[in-house]
Write an enzyme that holds these catalytic residues in place. Structure first.
Site, short mmCIF file in Angstrom:
data_model
loop_
_atom_site.label_atom_id
_atom_site.label_comp_id
_atom_site.label_asym_id
_atom_site.label_seq_id
_atom_site.Cartn_x
_atom_site.Cartn_y
_atom_site.Cartn_z
CD GLU A 1 5.11 -9.03 0.04
OE1 GLU A 1 5.21 -10.03 0.78
OE2 GLU A 1 5.99 -8.75 -0.82
CD GLU A 2 8.85 -8.32 -2.55
OE1 GLU A 2 9.38 -8.71 -1.49
OE2 GLU A 2 8.53 -9.10 -3.46
CG HIS B 1 3.41 -7.83 -3.93
ND1 HIS B 1 4.62 -7.46 -4.47
CD2 HIS B 1 3.58 -9.11 -3.50
CE1 HIS B 1 5.49 -8.46 -4.37
NE2 HIS B 1 4.88 -9.48 -3.80
CG ASP C 1 8.07 -11.75 -5.26
OD1 ASP C 1 6.90 -11.47 -4.96
OD2 ASP C 1 9.02 -11.64 -4.45
CG ASP D 1 5.84 -3.76 -3.32
OD1 ASP D 1 4.79 -4.44 -3.34
OD2 ASP D 1 6.71 -3.87 -2.45
CG HIS E 1 13.18 -11.58 -2.65
ND1 HIS E 1 12.96 -11.48 -1.28
CD2 HIS E 1 11.96 -11.44 -3.21
CE1 HIS E 1 11.67 -11.30 -1.05
NE2 HIS E 1 11.05 -11.27 -2.22
#
Length: 447
Positions: free
Chosen positions: A154-155, A90, A123, A92, A416
């Protein structure tokens, strides 16, 4: 195909990998229009489409999904009788949170102490570059077909890709899926993720007054909505800090590879003297039991707050659930628990944010055997199997196939969080693993 020189070709491609990741990280592709312009996600999607077209995929294009995000899709037909492998990632990223908490700007790739820092370096833009490096090293001599998908939201967990897959399942048919959004247990320790917790999320609002009132005139008997919310949220945890939600089992155990407690403390950056929460092993708590987290609270900030009793307060609550637990049932249990826990007759309303199912992989097929040999050849160590506390709802949406969760994200990456980073040797080694897998998988299926 010949594997001779594959490691050297991948090593020679690493400067290009760094240049690509530098470009990708510079695009703030946060899929939340309240925080960043949607044009940034579109720019990242177009970059990914161009890169994978150049890497040899066919008909690479942007597909609009039901949540408004754009997925990047492409394919490469298999040779006659050969299997097809789907590559997932992904583009995003999570918002950077507080820029001031970063040592270097979050959207500028910065090298320090051998690691590459920036939002998305691991990520999941690091995994995008890992895919590209593997495909470039293999070139045109590829004995399997490919399908490629890069998700765009996705996030945010808004479900666009899952809904798109349900509507277009024929576009995702494959014999093996490499879901590259996880990683190794530690740098240099080859690992495949075989278990994922699911997700249930909601926003809870507590109301006690029609509006704020002066704390000097009314404080005491006036029911404080923020205090009520704090009391409600406190009931979600047992005295030892473990998750405690009425009607939800929190006694599961993990039977796979353990997670050493001291290593977890280092990986999670736990302060000296602070205890871990809950009971059982670290692996039990991470991979086999539900875990509740308060993601955010709406209330007056300290700076600028006034002498007032609050009439309304709300919180965003996330619940991770292990395989074997129905996430919809878990959401109902969480909702009922919050409503029941309200003190003083406070009014409680709950807005569900959705659920994602947990996942447990079947590991006895040819794809896992092929991956295990590839990891052992690259790392010189046997492949380990671990669980993960995170959620990837898409795993349960794809058509049935062997699903492998792997990638460049190890605990030091701090995904994150501020100062997210990636170890470039993980990009290099995992690209080598993927290239070996793609070169060997067709033969493994024949045998």
């Amino acid at each position: 195909m010949s594997e001779h020189g594959l490691a050297d070709r991948i090593a020679a491609l690493m400067p290009r990998a760094k240049a690509d990741l530098t470009e990708l990280v510079s695009i703030p592709s946060v899929a939340d229009p309240r925080q960043y312009p949607p044009e940034e996600c579109r720019k990242a999607a177009q970059w990914v489409a161009a890169a994978f077209t150049e890497a040899g995929l066919h008909d690479v294009h942007l597909a609009e999904t039901p949540d408004g995000s754009a997925a990047v899709l492409g394919h490469r037909p298999p040779p006659p009788g050969a299997p097809t492998v789907l590559l997932y990632c992904h583009y995003d990223v999570q918002p950077p949170l507080d820029d001031a908490a970063w040592t270097s700007p979050p959207f500028t790739l910065t090298e320090r102490d051998g690691r590459w820092y920036g939002r998305g370096t691991a990520d999941c833009k690091g995994n995008i570059v890992m895919h590209l490096t593997a495909l470039r090293a293999l070139g045109d001599d590829l004995p399997v077909g490919l399908r490629f998908v890069a998700e765009g939201s996705e996030e945010q967990g808004t479900g666009g890709m899952e809904a798109y897959v349900e509507q277009h399942r024929e576009q995702f048919l494959a014999d093996a899926l490499l879901i590259c959004d996880t990683g190794n247990a530690a740098v240099g320790q080859p690992t495949v993720t075989t278990s994922l917790r699911g997700l249930a999320g909601l926003v809870v609002t507590v109301s006690t007054l029609r509006g704020e009132v002066h704390s000097g005139m009314f404080g005491g008997p006036a029911p404080d909505a923020l205090a009520a919310l704090v009391q409600i949220l406190a009931t979600l945890r047992a005295p030892d800090g473990g998750t405690r939600i009425d009607g939800l089992d929190a006694t599961g155990t993990w039977s796979g590879v353990p997670y050493d407690e001291e290593r977890f403390r280092r990986d999670a950056d736990v302060l000296d003297g602070v205890s871990l929460t809950g009971s059982g092993t670290v692996a039990d708590r991470l991979w086999a039991r539900p875990a509740v987290t308060v993601l955010g609270i709406d209330c007056p900030p300290v700076v600028g707050s006034s002498a007032a009793v609050q009439g309304t307060a709300r919180a965003r609550v996330s619940l991770r659930v292990p395989p074997g637990t129905d996430p919809d049932a878990a959401l109902r249990a969480l909702t009922a628990h919050l409503e029941k826990a309200a003190p003083w007759g406070a009014h409680v309303s709950v807005e569900p944010e959705g659920t994602g199912a947990p996942f447990r992989a079947a590991t006895d097929g040819p794809a896992y055997a092929t991956l295990g040999r590839a990891m052992a050849d690259v790392y010189g160590k046997p492949m380990a199997a671990l669980g993960q506390g995170g959620s990837i709802p898409l795993c349960n949406a794809f058509p049935r196939a062997e699903i492998i969760l792997m990638g460049v994200e190890e605990p030091q990456c701090l995904i994150h969080a501020p100062d997210e980073s990636v170890d470039p040797t993980e990009i290099q080694h995992m690209a080598h693993v993927e290239a070996l897998f793609l070169s060997r998988y067709a033969a493994a299926r024949r045998h």
